[in-house]
Scaffold this motif. Structure first.
Motif, short mmCIF file in Angstrom:
data_model
loop_
_atom_site.label_atom_id
_atom_site.label_comp_id
_atom_site.label_asym_id
_atom_site.label_seq_id
_atom_site.Cartn_x
_atom_site.Cartn_y
_atom_site.Cartn_z
N GLU A 28 0.83 -1.20 0.00
CA GLU A 28 0.00 0.00 0.00
C GLU A 28 0.86 1.25 0.00
O GLU A 28 2.08 1.20 0.21
CB GLU A 28 -0.92 0.01 1.23
CG GLU A 28 -0.16 0.08 2.55
CD GLU A 28 -1.07 0.02 3.76
OE1 GLU A 28 -2.27 -0.30 3.58
OE2 GLU A 28 -0.59 0.27 4.88
N ILE A 29 0.20 2.36 -0.25
CA ILE A 29 0.85 3.67 -0.17
C ILE A 29 0.39 4.32 1.12
O ILE A 29 -0.80 4.56 1.32
CB ILE A 29 0.49 4.54 -1.38
CG1 ILE A 29 1.05 3.92 -2.67
CG2 ILE A 29 1.03 5.96 -1.20
CD1 ILE A 29 0.61 4.62 -3.94
N GLU A 30 1.34 4.58 2.01
CA GLU A 30 0.99 5.22 3.27
C GLU A 30 0.70 6.70 3.07
O GLU A 30 -0.31 7.22 3.56
CB GLU A 30 2.12 5.04 4.29
CG GLU A 30 2.33 3.60 4.73
CD GLU A 30 3.40 3.48 5.80
OE1 GLU A 30 4.40 4.22 5.73
OE2 GLU A 30 3.23 2.65 6.71
N ASP A 31 1.58 7.38 2.35
CA ASP A 31 1.42 8.81 2.11
C ASP A 31 1.81 9.13 0.66
O ASP A 31 2.83 8.65 0.17
CB ASP A 31 2.31 9.64 3.05
CG ASP A 31 1.96 9.41 4.51
OD1 ASP A 31 0.90 9.89 4.94
OD2 ASP A 31 2.74 8.73 5.20
N PHE A 32 0.98 9.93 0.01
CA PHE A 32 1.22 10.35 -1.37
C PHE A 32 1.06 11.87 -1.38
O PHE A 32 -0.02 12.40 -1.15
CB PHE A 32 0.19 9.68 -2.28
CG PHE A 32 0.52 9.75 -3.76
CD1 PHE A 32 1.12 10.86 -4.32
CD2 PHE A 32 0.20 8.69 -4.58
CE1 PHE A 32 1.41 10.92 -5.68
CE2 PHE A 32 0.47 8.73 -5.95
CZ PHE A 32 1.08 9.84 -6.49
N THR A 33 2.17 12.57 -1.63
CA THR A 33 2.15 14.03 -1.66
C THR A 33 2.49 14.51 -3.06
O THR A 33 3.50 14.09 -3.64
CB THR A 33 3.16 14.62 -0.65
OG1 THR A 33 2.85 14.15 0.66
CG2 THR A 33 3.10 16.15 -0.67
N ILE A 34 1.64 15.38 -3.59
CA ILE A 34 1.86 15.96 -4.92
C ILE A 34 2.03 17.47 -4.75
O ILE A 34 1.13 18.15 -4.24
CB ILE A 34 0.69 15.66 -5.86
CG1 ILE A 34 0.51 14.15 -6.03
CG2 ILE A 34 0.89 16.33 -7.22
CD1 ILE A 34 -0.73 13.76 -6.82
N ASP A 35 3.17 17.98 -5.16
CA ASP A 35 3.43 19.42 -5.16
C ASP A 35 3.43 19.89 -6.60
O ASP A 35 4.34 19.56 -7.37
CB ASP A 35 4.78 19.73 -4.49
CG ASP A 35 4.77 19.37 -3.00
OD1 ASP A 35 3.96 19.95 -2.27
OD2 ASP A 35 5.57 18.50 -2.60
N ALA A 36 2.39 20.65 -6.96
CA ALA A 36 2.21 21.11 -8.34
C ALA A 36 2.33 22.62 -8.39
O ALA A 36 1.64 23.33 -7.63
CB ALA A 36 0.86 20.66 -8.88
N ASN A 37 3.17 23.10 -9.27
CA ASN A 37 3.43 24.54 -9.39
C ASN A 37 3.03 24.99 -10.80
O ASN A 37 3.67 24.60 -11.78
CB ASN A 37 4.91 24.83 -9.12
CG ASN A 37 5.20 26.31 -9.06
OD1 ASN A 37 4.31 27.12 -8.83
ND2 ASN A 37 6.45 26.68 -9.26
N VAL A 38 1.96 25.77 -10.88
CA VAL A 38 1.47 26.26 -12.17
C VAL A 38 2.29 27.50 -12.55
O VAL A 38 2.37 28.47 -11.79
CB VAL A 38 -0.03 26.61 -12.12
CG1 VAL A 38 -0.51 27.09 -13.48
CG2 VAL A 38 -0.84 25.40 -11.66
N LEU A 39 2.89 27.46 -13.74
CA LEU A 39 3.72 28.56 -14.21
C LEU A 39 2.92 29.50 -15.10
O LEU A 39 1.89 29.13 -15.66
CB LEU A 39 4.93 28.01 -14.97
CG LEU A 39 5.77 26.96 -14.23
CD1 LEU A 39 6.93 26.50 -15.11
CD2 LEU A 39 6.28 27.50 -12.90
N SER A 40 3.41 30.72 -15.23
CA SER A 40 2.69 31.72 -16.02
C SER A 40 2.63 31.37 -17.51
O SER A 40 1.77 31.87 -18.23
CB SER A 40 3.33 33.10 -15.84
OG SER A 40 4.69 33.08 -16.25
#
Length: 246
Positions: A28-40
């Motif tokens: 299983e996946i205990e923690d899934f973190t997605i950091d998404a940065n939208v650029l101009s």
């Protein structure tokens, strides 16, 4: 006859133990973190940090990413550029497709077919935890309409065959988006929350089942993205709000 009965009974116990062991196996996946940065410019950089836990012995994991949005093709990306793959802080090496073998460690195959991007990571698990990190850029994924800017993305597709205990999606819009109203709509889970602070958005969900997709639509100031991004000459804000709230 008695000996035969004892033998059959012993075999049944052994069979039950095998079944029970398989049922107790965990991946299983205990923690899934997605950091998404939208650029101009309409691109979106993504860092996925996945903490796996397993009681099994496996040779690695795969990651499939489709750049096409099945909900609305206008919200698809033009391309995906993979920057790096890491395991427990160690940068992995890219090898040729089909060249990986059982026992390899810290290497991955990267295969692109039409609009599907497949990463096959070799890193043996033996009843342990591992942290896998993928860093990539989605090109031209934001849409600039006449009245609003939009990101509509499947952050978790339905290709995941294991459960996710905790999912956190952190989206940072261009700073200029903080000066105007933005709207956040998440789909796929009834066990989640979100918070919005200026140009920063956090979506959190827990207890996500295997094959359960999670996506989000973010509507924000069209002035936050440039004219070099994907442009659609339509007014859609009222329509999209009605669709989501309806």
């Amino acid at each position: 006859m008695k000996k035969k009965f004892v033998f059959i009974f012993a075999m049944l116990i052994l069979f039950a133990c095998v079944i029970n062991t398989e049922c107790l196996a965990v991946f299983e996946i205990e923690d899934f973190t997605i950091d998404a940065n939208v650029l101009s410019n309409g691109n979106m950089t993504v860092i996925e940090t996945i903490n796996y836990y397993t009681t099994e012995t496996v040779n690695g994991v795969t990651r499939d990413i489709s750049i096409k949005n099945p909900q609305n093709t206008k919200n698809s990306a033009d391309n995906l550029v993979l920057h790096s793959v890491m395991v427990d802080g160690i940068i992995c090496e890219k090898i040729g497709v089909g060249t990986g073998v059982v026992g390899d460690n810290y290497v991955y195959e990267y295969d692109v077919s039409n609009n599907d991007f497949n990463i096959k990571l070799y890193t043996p698990f033996e009843s342990s935890t591992k942290t896998v990190k993928y860093m990539y850029t989605l090109e031209n994924v934001a849409v600039k309409y006449n009245d609003i800017g939009e990101i509509y993305w499947n952050f978790i597709g339905n290709e995941w065959d294991c459960s996710i205990n905790n999912l956190s999606i952190n989206i940072t819009l261009p700073l200029s988006a903080a000066t105007e109203t933005s709207y956040v709509f998440g789909h796929g889970s009834d066990d989640g929350t979100f918070e919005k602070n200026g140009n920063y958005i956090n979506l959190y969900a827990k207890n996500i089942n295997a094959f359960q997709a999670i996506d989000a639509r973010i509507l924000f100031s069209k002035n936050a993205i440039s004219d070099t991004s994907k442009i659609v000459n339509k007014n859609v804000l009222k329509k999209y709000i009605n669709e989501e709230e309806g």
